[in-house]
Design a protein around this motif. Structure first.
Motif, mmCIF file in Angstrom:
data_model
loop_
_atom_site.group_PDB
_atom_site.id
_atom_site.type_symbol
_atom_site.label_atom_id
_atom_site.label_comp_id
_atom_site.label_asym_id
_atom_site.label_seq_id
_atom_site.Cartn_x
_atom_site.Cartn_y
_atom_site.Cartn_z
ATOM 1 N N UNK A 146 51.090 72.259 46.197
ATOM 2 C CA UNK A 146 51.286 73.651 45.796
ATOM 3 C C UNK A 146 52.353 74.311 46.666
ATOM 4 N N UNK A 147 52.283 74.068 47.967
ATOM 5 C CA UNK A 147 53.292 74.624 48.865
ATOM 6 C C UNK A 147 54.671 74.064 48.539
ATOM 7 N N UNK A 148 54.738 72.769 48.226
ATOM 8 C CA UNK A 148 56.018 72.160 47.892
ATOM 9 C C UNK A 148 56.639 72.784 46.659
ATOM 10 N N UNK A 149 55.837 73.029 45.637
ATOM 11 C CA UNK A 149 56.356 73.657 44.417
ATOM 12 C C UNK A 149 56.829 75.076 44.698
ATOM 13 N N UNK A 150 56.075 75.819 45.515
ATOM 14 C CA UNK A 150 56.488 77.185 45.870
ATOM 15 C C UNK A 150 57.807 77.172 46.640
ATOM 16 N N UNK A 151 57.953 76.201 47.543
ATOM 17 C CA UNK A 151 59.197 76.094 48.309
ATOM 18 C C UNK A 151 60.372 75.774 47.388
ATOM 19 N N UNK A 156 65.196 76.694 46.032
ATOM 20 C CA UNK A 156 66.119 76.048 45.092
ATOM 21 C C UNK A 156 66.428 76.935 43.887
ATOM 22 N N UNK A 157 65.370 77.431 43.242
ATOM 23 C CA UNK A 157 65.590 78.174 42.009
ATOM 24 C C UNK A 157 66.117 79.589 42.256
ATOM 25 N N UNK A 158 65.523 80.297 43.234
ATOM 26 C CA UNK A 158 65.899 81.691 43.443
ATOM 27 C C UNK A 158 67.027 81.847 44.471
ATOM 28 N N UNK A 159 66.843 81.289 45.659
ATOM 29 C CA UNK A 159 67.849 81.465 46.711
ATOM 30 C C UNK A 159 69.017 80.491 46.574
ATOM 31 N N UNK A 160 68.763 79.348 45.950
ATOM 32 C CA UNK A 160 69.811 78.339 45.713
ATOM 33 C C UNK A 160 70.514 77.909 47.012
ATOM 34 N N UNK A 161 69.711 77.690 48.063
ATOM 35 C CA UNK A 161 70.297 77.282 49.340
ATOM 36 C C UNK A 161 69.861 75.880 49.765
ATOM 37 N N UNK A 162 68.841 75.331 49.113
ATOM 38 C CA UNK A 162 68.365 73.991 49.460
ATOM 39 C C UNK A 162 68.174 73.179 48.190
ATOM 40 N N UNK A 163 68.354 71.864 48.266
ATOM 41 C CA UNK A 163 68.233 71.015 47.068
ATOM 42 C C UNK A 163 66.784 70.875 46.617
ATOM 43 N N UNK A 164 66.631 70.458 45.372
ATOM 44 C CA UNK A 164 65.306 70.330 44.771
ATOM 45 C C UNK A 164 64.534 69.144 45.327
ATOM 46 N N UNK A 165 65.217 68.037 45.586
ATOM 47 C CA UNK A 165 64.530 66.845 46.073
ATOM 48 C C UNK A 165 65.502 65.695 46.262
ATOM 49 N N UNK A 200 70.043 68.315 55.050
ATOM 50 C CA UNK A 200 69.653 69.415 54.176
ATOM 51 C C UNK A 200 68.548 68.978 53.208
ATOM 52 N N UNK A 201 68.667 67.758 52.682
ATOM 53 C CA UNK A 201 67.650 67.254 51.759
ATOM 54 C C UNK A 201 66.314 67.007 52.463
ATOM 55 N N UNK A 202 66.337 66.869 53.769
ATOM 56 C CA UNK A 202 65.117 66.596 54.527
ATOM 57 C C UNK A 202 64.336 67.871 54.846
ATOM 58 N N UNK A 203 64.975 69.029 54.803
ATOM 59 C CA UNK A 203 64.353 70.267 55.285
ATOM 60 C C UNK A 203 63.107 70.629 54.489
ATOM 61 N N UNK A 204 63.227 70.730 53.166
ATOM 62 C CA UNK A 204 62.086 71.174 52.352
ATOM 63 C C UNK A 204 60.896 70.216 52.413
ATOM 64 N N UNK A 205 61.074 68.912 52.172
ATOM 65 C CA UNK A 205 59.900 68.025 52.233
ATOM 66 C C UNK A 205 59.286 67.949 53.621
ATOM 67 N N UNK A 206 60.105 67.956 54.676
ATOM 68 C CA UNK A 206 59.551 67.885 56.032
ATOM 69 C C UNK A 206 58.783 69.153 56.378
ATOM 70 N N UNK A 207 59.310 70.300 56.010
ATOM 71 C CA UNK A 207 58.620 71.561 56.281
ATOM 72 C C UNK A 207 57.306 71.650 55.512
ATOM 73 N N UNK A 208 57.347 71.249 54.249
ATOM 74 C CA UNK A 208 56.130 71.249 53.431
ATOM 75 C C UNK A 208 55.078 70.323 54.019
#
Length: 338
Positions: A146-151, A156-165, A200-208
């Motif tokens: 759930x947190x991953x989808x919110x991130x 990705x969708x709103x701020x467009x600063x990090x990749x989707x996956x 950059x691709x590592x930021x979202x999954x690692x943070x989640x």
């Protein structure tokens, strides 16, 4: 120390044996026919029977287990039923991605969780403490998927600063496979543009992945700091006029770190388990995603290989934790942590 490590390695053999028995039994209790899944729904009965004979799936479960264990003794993890490749080769391909993701998450846990726990413990009862307790409880309660989808929606969708996956962008070229860790391989290759993309691709999954563990470690560290602050040696240091910052650094932090180290070691196991959800959400090509595909196809050798690989990593992490005890507290010997 050598005897201690030797005992732990001997213990690892029994752990792997027990996990092999349990995992093999559980996978074969799941209803389904892997031969039928391999052959496809339009295959004839003869084709399914031929595949079952080729991979030994028509033999009794005890015979299959004995054959698997004999292969395991020689380092053969079997052949994947999904892609017809040796499981050991698949682990060599996918394990570095999972280790890189887990290592990044552990780094975030250490760099964020420990300072938060130290500060809130030193200021327990204050406004900062109440705010961070609310945040950490929220972090523990939030499911990884759930947190991953919110991130993804936010960054990705709103701020467009990090990749989707994924590990790299669509136009990026994979670095030479020296270690399998993209951050290291890109630096060794001198490709800083691809290094930036991998980071950059590592930021979202690692943070989640790290969010829940940061909450656990910070709360544990906070409790340890509060306990250490009541110790006689801390009060003595304060009475001598030692600055508060020095007391926290030299007297509180190291002693509060000892019980927290135990939880940190356990959290590595939780992060390895959480890899499955994080890799599915972020399409991260590691053993978590590999395990999900193996489970969907009843790929017994692949499931066994992933389970054993995670078990070995977990045992070695706990070995490092026990060694860290002795380094943090000279009063603890290897006989005391055996």
């Amino acid at each position: 120390m050598i005897r201690f490590i030797g005992r732990r390695l001997l213990f690892l053999c029994f752990v792997l044996l027990g996990i092999s028995v349990i995992t093999f039994a559980l996978t074969h209790l799941v209803p389904g026919d892997p031969a039928r899944l391999m052959a496809g729904q339009h295959a004839t009965g003869e084709q399914v029977k031929e595949l079952a004979q080729r991979y030994g799936l028509d033999k009794p479960v005890t015979t299959q287990f004995w054959i698997y264990m004999k292969g395991l003794m020689t380092g053969d993890l079997g052949m994947s039923l999904t892609n017809r490749r040796p499981v050991l080769d698949d682990l060599r391909q996918f394990l570095p991605a999972s280790v890189e993701l887990t290592a990044a998450a552990v780094l975030l846990v250490v760099l964020v969780g420990l300072p938060i726990g130290l500060l809130t413990g030193a200021r327990h009862g204050k406004a900062l403490d109440h705010v961070m307790r609310f945040v950490t409880v929220s972090g523990v309660s939030m499911p990884i998927f759930w947190l991953g989808i919110l991130m993804q929606i936010l960054f990705y969708q709103h701020l467009k600063i990090l990749p989707l996956g994924g590990r790299l962008g669509v136009l990026d070229i994979e670095p030479p496979g020296v270690t399998g860790f993209y951050l290291i391989d890109t630096l060794l290759d001198g490709d800083f543009e691809t290094f930036r993309s991998a980071l950059i691709h590592l930021i979202l999954p690692a943070t989640t992945l790290a969010a829940g563990s940061i909450a656990v470690i910070s709360r544990m560290m906070r409790a340890s700091v509060i306990e250490v602050l009541d110790a006689d040696y801390v009060r003595t240091a304060q009475a001598k006029g030692l600055p508060a910052g020095a007391v926290l650094r030299f007297h509180v932090f190291r002693n509060a770190l000892i019980p927290t180290t135990t939880i940190l070691g356990l959290q590595v196991g939780a992060l390895l388990a959480g890899n499955v959800l994080a890799e599915v959400v972020f399409n991260w090509p590691g053993i978590g995603l590999y395990a999900v595909n193996a489970i969907k196809n009843l790929d017994y050798p692949a499931i066994m290989g992933v389970t054993l690989a995670i078990s070995v990593i977990y045992v070695f992490v706990n070995l490092l934790v026990d060694i860290a005890y002795v380094m943090l507290d000279p009063r603890i010997s290897f006989d005391g942590v055996a």
